[in-house]
Design a protein around this motif. Structure first.
Motif, mmCIF file in Angstrom:
data_model
loop_
_atom_site.group_PDB
_atom_site.id
_atom_site.type_symbol
_atom_site.label_atom_id
_atom_site.label_comp_id
_atom_site.label_asym_id
_atom_site.label_seq_id
_atom_site.Cartn_x
_atom_site.Cartn_y
_atom_site.Cartn_z
ATOM 1 N N TYR A 3 0.798 -1.229 0.000
ATOM 2 C CA TYR A 3 0.000 0.000 0.000
ATOM 3 C C TYR A 3 0.831 1.279 0.000
ATOM 4 C CZ TYR A 3 -4.705 -1.906 0.079
ATOM 5 O OH TYR A 3 -5.875 -2.525 -0.274
ATOM 6 N N VAL A 4 2.127 1.187 -0.236
ATOM 7 C CA VAL A 4 2.920 2.401 -0.420
ATOM 8 C C VAL A 4 2.416 3.118 -1.671
ATOM 9 C CG1 VAL A 4 5.218 3.240 -1.073
ATOM 10 C CG2 VAL A 4 4.976 1.587 0.772
ATOM 11 N N PRO A 5 2.141 4.410 -1.594
ATOM 12 C CA PRO A 5 1.682 5.129 -2.795
ATOM 13 C C PRO A 5 2.692 5.003 -3.932
ATOM 14 C CG PRO A 5 1.341 6.459 -0.823
ATOM 15 C CD PRO A 5 2.140 5.265 -0.397
ATOM 16 N N ASP A 6 2.184 4.758 -5.132
ATOM 17 C CA ASP A 6 3.044 4.537 -6.306
ATOM 18 C C ASP A 6 4.042 3.423 -6.023
ATOM 19 O OD1 ASP A 6 1.957 6.667 -7.934
ATOM 20 O OD2 ASP A 6 3.007 8.063 -6.614
ATOM 21 N N GLY A 7 3.562 2.366 -5.369
ATOM 22 C CA GLY A 7 4.447 1.295 -4.904
ATOM 23 C C GLY A 7 5.155 0.546 -6.008
ATOM 24 N N VAL A 8 4.529 0.427 -7.175
ATOM 25 C CA VAL A 8 5.204 -0.268 -8.281
ATOM 26 C C VAL A 8 6.425 0.535 -8.719
ATOM 27 C CG1 VAL A 8 4.986 -1.012 -10.678
ATOM 28 C CG2 VAL A 8 3.124 -1.457 -9.069
ATOM 29 N N ALA A 9 6.225 1.829 -8.931
ATOM 30 C CA ALA A 9 7.351 2.674 -9.341
ATOM 31 C C ALA A 9 8.404 2.759 -8.239
ATOM 32 C CB ALA A 9 6.855 4.068 -9.702
ATOM 33 N N ALA A 10 7.962 2.843 -6.980
ATOM 34 C CA ALA A 10 8.909 2.889 -5.867
ATOM 35 C C ALA A 10 9.698 1.583 -5.779
ATOM 36 C CB ALA A 10 8.164 3.151 -4.559
ATOM 37 N N GLY A 11 9.019 0.465 -6.007
ATOM 38 C CA GLY A 11 9.704 -0.820 -5.980
ATOM 39 C C GLY A 11 10.710 -0.964 -7.109
ATOM 40 N N GLN A 12 10.345 -0.491 -8.283
ATOM 41 C CA GLN A 12 11.289 -0.516 -9.414
ATOM 42 C C GLN A 12 12.524 0.319 -9.097
ATOM 43 O OE1 GLN A 12 8.597 0.958 -12.385
ATOM 44 N NE2 GLN A 12 7.984 -1.099 -13.073
ATOM 45 N N TRP A 13 12.294 1.475 -8.479
ATOM 46 C CA TRP A 13 13.419 2.345 -8.115
ATOM 47 C C TRP A 13 14.316 1.661 -7.077
ATOM 48 C CZ3 TRP A 13 14.511 4.773 -3.347
ATOM 49 C CH2 TRP A 13 15.547 5.723 -3.394
ATOM 50 N N VAL A 14 13.710 1.019 -6.089
ATOM 51 C CA VAL A 14 14.493 0.309 -5.071
ATOM 52 C C VAL A 14 15.302 -0.804 -5.702
ATOM 53 C CG1 VAL A 14 14.286 -1.288 -3.117
ATOM 54 C CG2 VAL A 14 13.067 0.893 -3.073
#
Length: 355
Positions: free
Chosen positions: A87-98
């Motif tokens: 449920y992190v906002p924009d979690g897909v993009a945040a995960g890709q960045w991580v």
């Protein structure tokens, strides 16, 4: 270990169960000698309801948007492990960045596993994608049992591990408060949780007008017909949870439909109430008997009549004490911190061997 966590919220427990979960787990993790940074998206609905400004045991920082995460790239790259929560906002993009930025172990911590899998199957999950799962070294799941095998076989997670919610027994214990209610319920409104709440608490209240009931939690629609003997509390901060449970002769646990379907999905409220030695009456789901012994550490009910029968049991105190003993033996934050340390260490060893 240097750990960076991107989670839904640490600062505010309003309308979510993530904050209390992260607080208990990460405080215990830090007490094992690790350094923790928690990165939280600065959103207005939590900014106005913060009940933890300075954790003390970790560094809490806020970021405005995905672009602002770049400021934390050096910490993410240097961390031994980076965990992204559900449920992190924009979690897909945040995960890709991580996954692009981190050089250490990466993990996804799913505090909503059954809901996540249902969303993935419908194709409407905005914080995780099927393509992202294999890129996390370990998938930490609030749900155990067969779901872990599905995450590995179908979604190609390198390692799916159960990391259930937990409780801090220093914060959750009996306060000795006088009993104010015969049955309590603590939880945010949910469409699929409302039918069992109606069946097990509201209908029970109507059938027993002399008994006292309470429902605490936000976001309940104005149109709900609450009986006169049901008290409503709009929001109860975590600091008041132990007193709330201690003032309850019994407390109710009801489960979301997706979690019932998957099984092995304990709510944090189960562990928190049990740690206060408050006896619990609950609906049933597969795997519950692996966590609490039915009729000895917890009581099961499917109808209002079953709930009312539980409220009249003479062994309520013994059930509450047995539930507390089970939690202290297996479900504290210290237990989960040790499991998290082990899972991250195992994933790091696999990465090192592959390299």
């Amino acid at each position: 270990m240097k750990l960076v966590v991107l989670g839904l919220s640490l600062s505010s427990s309003w309308g979510n169960g993530h904050a209390t979960t992260f607080r208990a787990l990460l405080q215990a993790f830090a007490s094992r000698g690790h350094d923790v940074i928690f990165l939280e998206r600065d959103v207005p609905w939590y900014a106005g309801q913060r009940d933890l400004a300075d954790p003390g045991w970790c560094r809490l920082a806020f970021y405005r948007d995905l672009a602002a995460l770049e400021r934390w790239a050096p910490e993410v790259a240097a961390a031994d492990a980076v965990v992204v929560g559900s449920y992190v906002p924009d979690g897909v993009a945040a995960g890709q960045w991580v996954q692009r930025t981190a050089r250490g172990t990466t993990a996804f911590y799913d505090i909503d596993t059954p809901v996540t899998l249902a969303k993935l199957e419908r194709g409407d999950c905005d914080y995780l994608s099927p393509e992202l799962i294999p890129g996390y070294d370990v998938y930490l799941s609030f749900t155990g049992g067969p779901t872990l095998d599905r995450l590995e076989r179908h979604y190609r997670s390198p390692a799916a591990r159960a990391l259930y919610c937990s409780v801090d027994p220093r914060a959750y214990r009996s306060t000795g408060a006088a009993k104010r209610w015969d049955l309590s319920y603590l939880g945010t409104y949910s469409d699929d949780r409302q039918p069992p709440l109606t069946r097990l608490l509201i209908d029970a209240a109507r059938a027993a007008p002399a008994k006292r009931f309470v429902v605490a939690g936000p976001q309940y629609p104005a149109g709900i017909d609450w009986p006169a003997n049901v008290q409503r509390i709009e929001h109860l901060p975590p600091a008041e949870h132990a007193a709330f449970y201690s003032a309850s002769r019994w407390t109710l646990n009801v489960t979301r439909a997706d979690m019932i379907a998957r099984g092995w999905s304990p709510s944090v409220r189960l562990f928190e109430a049990a740690a206060c030695a408050t006896p619990i009456v609950s609906d049933w789901w597969e795997g519950l008997d692996q966590l609490f012994a039915p009729d000895r550490e917890i009581v099961l009910a499917a109808t209002a009549a079953g709930v009312l029968a539980a409220l009249d049991r003479a062994d309520a105190t013994a059930i509450g004490e047995a539930g507390r003993a089970r939690v202290l033996a297996a479900h504290t934050a210290d237990h989960r911190a040790a499991e998290l340390e082990r899972y991250l260490g195992e994933a790091a060893a696999v990465r090192a061997e592959a390299a």
